[in-house]
Scaffold this motif. Structure first.
Motif, PDB file in Angstrom:
ATOM      1  N   LYS A 141       0.813  -1.227   0.000  1.00  0.00           N
ATOM      2  CA  LYS A 141       0.000   0.000   0.000  1.00  0.00           C
ATOM      3  C   LYS A 141       0.841   1.268   0.000  1.00  0.00           C
ATOM      4  CE  LYS A 141      -3.874  -2.281   0.474  1.00  0.00           C
ATOM      5  NZ  LYS A 141      -4.856  -2.350  -0.574  1.00  0.00           N
ATOM      6  N   GLN A 142       2.176   1.116  -0.057  1.00  0.00           N
ATOM      7  CA  GLN A 142       3.120   2.233  -0.058  1.00  0.00           C
ATOM      8  C   GLN A 142       2.917   3.154   1.144  1.00  0.00           C
ATOM      9  OE1 GLN A 142       2.590   3.902  -3.986  1.00  0.00           O
ATOM     10  NE2 GLN A 142       4.156   2.550  -4.811  1.00  0.00           N
ATOM     11  N   ILE A 143       2.761   2.527   2.304  1.00  0.00           N
ATOM     12  CA  ILE A 143       2.615   3.256   3.557  1.00  0.00           C
ATOM     13  C   ILE A 143       4.012   3.571   4.085  1.00  0.00           C
ATOM     14  CG2 ILE A 143       1.824   3.053   5.961  1.00  0.00           C
ATOM     15  CD1 ILE A 143      -0.376   1.142   4.891  1.00  0.00           C
ATOM     16  N   PRO A 144       4.296   4.816   4.447  1.00  0.00           N
ATOM     17  CA  PRO A 144       5.595   5.112   5.074  1.00  0.00           C
ATOM     18  C   PRO A 144       5.763   4.211   6.298  1.00  0.00           C
ATOM     19  CG  PRO A 144       4.432   7.134   4.559  1.00  0.00           C
ATOM     20  CD  PRO A 144       3.462   6.010   4.335  1.00  0.00           C
ATOM     21  N   TYR A 145       6.943   3.627   6.451  1.00  0.00           N
ATOM     22  CA  TYR A 145       7.102   2.578   7.460  1.00  0.00           C
ATOM     23  C   TYR A 145       8.561   2.493   7.892  1.00  0.00           C
ATOM     24  CZ  TYR A 145       5.492  -1.885   9.482  1.00  0.00           C
ATOM     25  OH  TYR A 145       5.106  -2.881  10.334  1.00  0.00           O
ATOM     26  N   LEU A 146       8.769   2.158   9.151  1.00  0.00           N
ATOM     27  CA  LEU A 146      10.114   1.893   9.656  1.00  0.00           C
ATOM     28  C   LEU A 146      10.364   0.388   9.583  1.00  0.00           C
ATOM     29  CD1 LEU A 146      10.364   4.160  12.825  1.00  0.00           C
ATOM     30  CD2 LEU A 146      11.738   4.319  10.753  1.00  0.00           C
ATOM     31  N   TYR A 147      11.153  -0.027   8.623  1.00  0.00           N
ATOM     32  CA  TYR A 147      11.476  -1.449   8.466  1.00  0.00           C
ATOM     33  C   TYR A 147      12.645  -1.810   9.375  1.00  0.00           C
ATOM     34  CZ  TYR A 147       8.460  -1.241   4.421  1.00  0.00           C
ATOM     35  OH  TYR A 147       7.386  -1.069   3.617  1.00  0.00           O
ATOM     36  N   ARG A 148      12.622  -3.022   9.856  1.00  0.00           N
ATOM     37  CA  ARG A 148      13.734  -3.549  10.641  1.00  0.00           C
ATOM     38  C   ARG A 148      14.544  -4.398   9.673  1.00  0.00           C
ATOM     39  NH1 ARG A 148      16.718  -2.270  14.964  1.00  0.00           N
ATOM     40  NH2 ARG A 148      17.322  -4.054  16.189  1.00  0.00           N
ATOM     41  N   ASN A 149      15.630  -3.845   9.169  1.00  0.00           N
ATOM     42  CA  ASN A 149      16.447  -4.505   8.149  1.00  0.00           C
ATOM     43  C   ASN A 149      17.595  -5.279   8.774  1.00  0.00           C
ATOM     44  OD1 ASN A 149      15.055  -3.469   5.819  1.00  0.00           O
ATOM     45  ND2 ASN A 149      15.949  -1.491   6.296  1.00  0.00           N
ATOM     46  N   HIS A 150      17.889  -6.393   8.152  1.00  0.00           N
ATOM     47  CA  HIS A 150      19.025  -7.194   8.585  1.00  0.00           C
ATOM     48  C   HIS A 150      19.560  -7.906   7.361  1.00  0.00           C
ATOM     49  CE1 HIS A 150      20.912 -10.782  10.638  1.00  0.00           C
ATOM     50  NE2 HIS A 150      21.528  -9.745  11.162  1.00  0.00           N
ATOM     51  N   SER A 151      20.722  -7.490   6.916  1.00  0.00           N
ATOM     52  CA  SER A 151      21.270  -8.087   5.706  1.00  0.00           C
ATOM     53  C   SER A 151      22.668  -8.618   5.982  1.00  0.00           C
ATOM     54  CB  SER A 151      21.310  -7.061   4.569  1.00  0.00           C
ATOM     55  OG  SER A 151      22.000  -5.912   4.975  1.00  0.00           O
ATOM     56  N   LEU A 152      23.042  -9.589   5.207  1.00  0.00           N
ATOM     57  CA  LEU A 152      24.355 -10.213   5.332  1.00  0.00           C
ATOM     58  C   LEU A 152      25.038 -10.059   3.980  1.00  0.00           C
ATOM     59  CD1 LEU A 152      25.853 -11.784   7.542  1.00  0.00           C
ATOM     60  CD2 LEU A 152      25.033 -13.866   6.506  1.00  0.00           C
ATOM     61  N   ASN A 153      26.122  -9.292   3.942  1.00  0.00           N
ATOM     62  CA  ASN A 153      26.769  -9.067   2.656  1.00  0.00           C
ATOM     63  C   ASN A 153      27.665 -10.246   2.262  1.00  0.00           C
ATOM     64  OD1 ASN A 153      29.284  -8.731   3.923  1.00  0.00           O
ATOM     65  ND2 ASN A 153      29.025  -6.522   4.077  1.00  0.00           N
ATOM     66  N   VAL A 154      28.198 -10.208   1.066  1.00  0.00           N
ATOM     67  CA  VAL A 154      28.999 -11.297   0.515  1.00  0.00           C
ATOM     68  C   VAL A 154      30.218 -11.585   1.395  1.00  0.00           C
ATOM     69  CG1 VAL A 154      30.374 -12.027  -1.470  1.00  0.00           C
ATOM     70  CG2 VAL A 154      28.216 -10.847  -1.833  1.00  0.00           C
ATOM     71  N   PHE A 155      30.878 -10.539   1.904  1.00  0.00           N
ATOM     72  CA  PHE A 155      32.045 -10.734   2.766  1.00  0.00           C
ATOM     73  C   PHE A 155      31.677 -11.591   3.969  1.00  0.00           C
ATOM     74  CE2 PHE A 155      34.252  -9.397   6.643  1.00  0.00           C
ATOM     75  CZ  PHE A 155      35.543  -9.808   6.333  1.00  0.00           C
ATOM     76  N   TYR A 156      30.572 -11.250   4.643  1.00  0.00           N
ATOM     77  CA  TYR A 156      30.151 -12.013   5.820  1.00  0.00           C
ATOM     78  C   TYR A 156      29.786 -13.446   5.448  1.00  0.00           C
ATOM     79  CZ  TYR A 156      30.118  -7.813   8.685  1.00  0.00           C
ATOM     80  OH  TYR A 156      30.481  -6.688   9.372  1.00  0.00           O
TER      81      TYR A 156
ATOM     82  N   TYR B 279      18.914  -3.034  11.827  1.00  0.00           N
ATOM     83  CA  TYR B 279      18.774  -1.591  11.965  1.00  0.00           C
ATOM     84  C   TYR B 279      17.462  -1.146  11.327  1.00  0.00           C
ATOM     85  CZ  TYR B 279      20.370  -1.915   7.173  1.00  0.00           C
ATOM     86  OH  TYR B 279      20.476  -2.264   5.855  1.00  0.00           O
ATOM     87  N   TYR B 280      17.015   0.037  11.690  1.00  0.00           N
ATOM     88  CA  TYR B 280      15.781   0.593  11.139  1.00  0.00           C
ATOM     89  C   TYR B 280      16.072   1.446   9.925  1.00  0.00           C
ATOM     90  CZ  TYR B 280      13.504  -0.858  15.438  1.00  0.00           C
ATOM     91  OH  TYR B 280      13.013  -1.604  16.464  1.00  0.00           O
ATOM     92  N   GLY B 281      15.137   1.439   8.983  1.00  0.00           N
ATOM     93  CA  GLY B 281      15.246   2.271   7.799  1.00  0.00           C
ATOM     94  C   GLY B 281      13.912   2.371   7.094  1.00  0.00           C
ATOM     95  N   ILE B 282      13.783   3.352   6.211  1.00  0.00           N
ATOM     96  CA  ILE B 282      12.525   3.531   5.487  1.00  0.00           C
ATOM     97  C   ILE B 282      12.461   2.684   4.219  1.00  0.00           C
ATOM     98  CG2 ILE B 282      12.062   5.823   6.422  1.00  0.00           C
ATOM     99  CD1 ILE B 282      13.099   6.970   3.735  1.00  0.00           C
ATOM    100  N   ASP B 283      13.590   2.116   3.817  1.00  0.00           N
ATOM    101  CA  ASP B 283      13.621   1.229   2.659  1.00  0.00           C
ATOM    102  C   ASP B 283      13.661  -0.209   3.149  1.00  0.00           C
ATOM    103  OD1 ASP B 283      13.782   3.347   0.753  1.00  0.00           O
ATOM    104  OD2 ASP B 283      15.890   3.574   1.275  1.00  0.00           O
ATOM    105  N   ASN B 284      12.853  -1.053   2.565  1.00  0.00           N
ATOM    106  CA  ASN B 284      12.828  -2.463   2.956  1.00  0.00           C
ATOM    107  C   ASN B 284      13.986  -3.208   2.300  1.00  0.00           C
ATOM    108  OD1 ASN B 284      11.900  -5.051   3.849  1.00  0.00           O
ATOM    109  ND2 ASN B 284      11.114  -5.345   1.775  1.00  0.00           N
ATOM    110  N   LEU B 285      14.827  -3.820   3.138  1.00  0.00           N
ATOM    111  CA  LEU B 285      15.946  -4.621   2.635  1.00  0.00           C
ATOM    112  C   LEU B 285      15.848  -6.070   3.097  1.00  0.00           C
ATOM    113  CD1 LEU B 285      18.806  -2.024   3.232  1.00  0.00           C
ATOM    114  CD2 LEU B 285      17.509  -2.450   1.137  1.00  0.00           C
ATOM    115  N   GLY B 286      14.737  -6.433   3.722  1.00  0.00           N
ATOM    116  CA  GLY B 286      14.547  -7.797   4.197  1.00  0.00           C
ATOM    117  C   GLY B 286      15.231  -8.028   5.540  1.00  0.00           C
ATOM    118  N   HIS B 287      14.935  -9.176   6.111  1.00  0.00           N
ATOM    119  CA  HIS B 287      15.517  -9.530   7.413  1.00  0.00           C
ATOM    120  C   HIS B 287      16.151 -10.912   7.290  1.00  0.00           C
ATOM    121  CE1 HIS B 287      16.089 -10.149  11.655  1.00  0.00           C
ATOM    122  NE2 HIS B 287      15.669  -8.919  11.896  1.00  0.00           N
ATOM    123  N   TYR B 288      17.484 -10.918   7.102  1.00  0.00           N
ATOM    124  CA  TYR B 288      18.228 -12.161   6.902  1.00  0.00           C
ATOM    125  C   TYR B 288      18.090 -13.106   8.093  1.00  0.00           C
ATOM    126  CZ  TYR B 288      22.169 -15.323   6.350  1.00  0.00           C
ATOM    127  OH  TYR B 288      22.946 -16.448   6.252  1.00  0.00           O
ATOM    128  N   GLY B 289      18.220 -12.577   9.304  1.00  0.00           N
ATOM    129  CA  GLY B 289      18.189 -13.408  10.501  1.00  0.00           C
ATOM    130  C   GLY B 289      16.882 -14.158  10.685  1.00  0.00           C
TER     131      GLY B 289
END
Length: 152
Positions: free
Chosen positions: A20-35, A70-80
């Motif tokens: 619905k494109q609602i402004p939202y605080l996403y809880r992001n958790h990503s694991l990069n290639v190095f990790y 961490y929190y952010g306005i862009d959704n990056l998914g939650h790896y954990g």
């Protein structure tokens, strides 16, 4: 069971916010290639090593390098959690992001605010997420320092 339902609820609400494109605080958790490469290397070492002390040492290394969410306005998914999106909404009496997300649903889902307000709220949520993330870093640093002090 309660924890599982809470995670499911938070996940579903984040999906609705995305759709619905609602402004939202996403809880992001990503694991990069190095990790990912480092984790694979340590997993191999642990499988080869039979010594418990070495195993505990490797676990301590893994815990130290595992990135925090961490929190952010862009959704990056939650790896954990293994989820494509996630945000806190289920505990408004103990977390500020839950209150912001509830308010966003009230304004943009139930009252259907226009796009003009959406841009203003996205900017405000960006500032809020930066503030909360900074406070979380300070709290983590304090906890680590206090833990070291107590070990002495």
């Amino acid at each position: 069971m309660i924890e599982t339902l809470m995670i499911f609820f938070n996940f579903m609400m984040s999906k609705i916010a995305l759709e619905k494109q609602i402004p939202y605080l996403y809880r992001n958790h990503s694991l990069n290639v190095f990790y990912q490469e480092e984790l694979e290397k340590y997993r191999s070492l642990i499988e080869k090593e039979k010594n418990n002390k070495a195993y505990l040492h490797e676990i301590a290394i893994l815990q130290g390098m595992y990135p925090k969410s961490y929190y952010g306005i862009d959704n990056l998914g939650h790896y954990g959690l293994g989820l494509s999106s996630y945000g806190h909404l289920s505990s408004p009496i103990r977390r500020a992001p839950d209150n912001y997300n509830i308010y966003m649903f009230q304004q943009f889902y139930f009252q259907e605010q226009n796009d003009f307000y959406r841009d203003d709220w996205l900017q405000k949520l960006k500032e809020v997420s930066e503030y909360i993330n900074q406070r979380n870093k300070s709290l983590t640093r304090f906890t680590q320092e206090m833990s070291l002090t107590l070990k002495k």
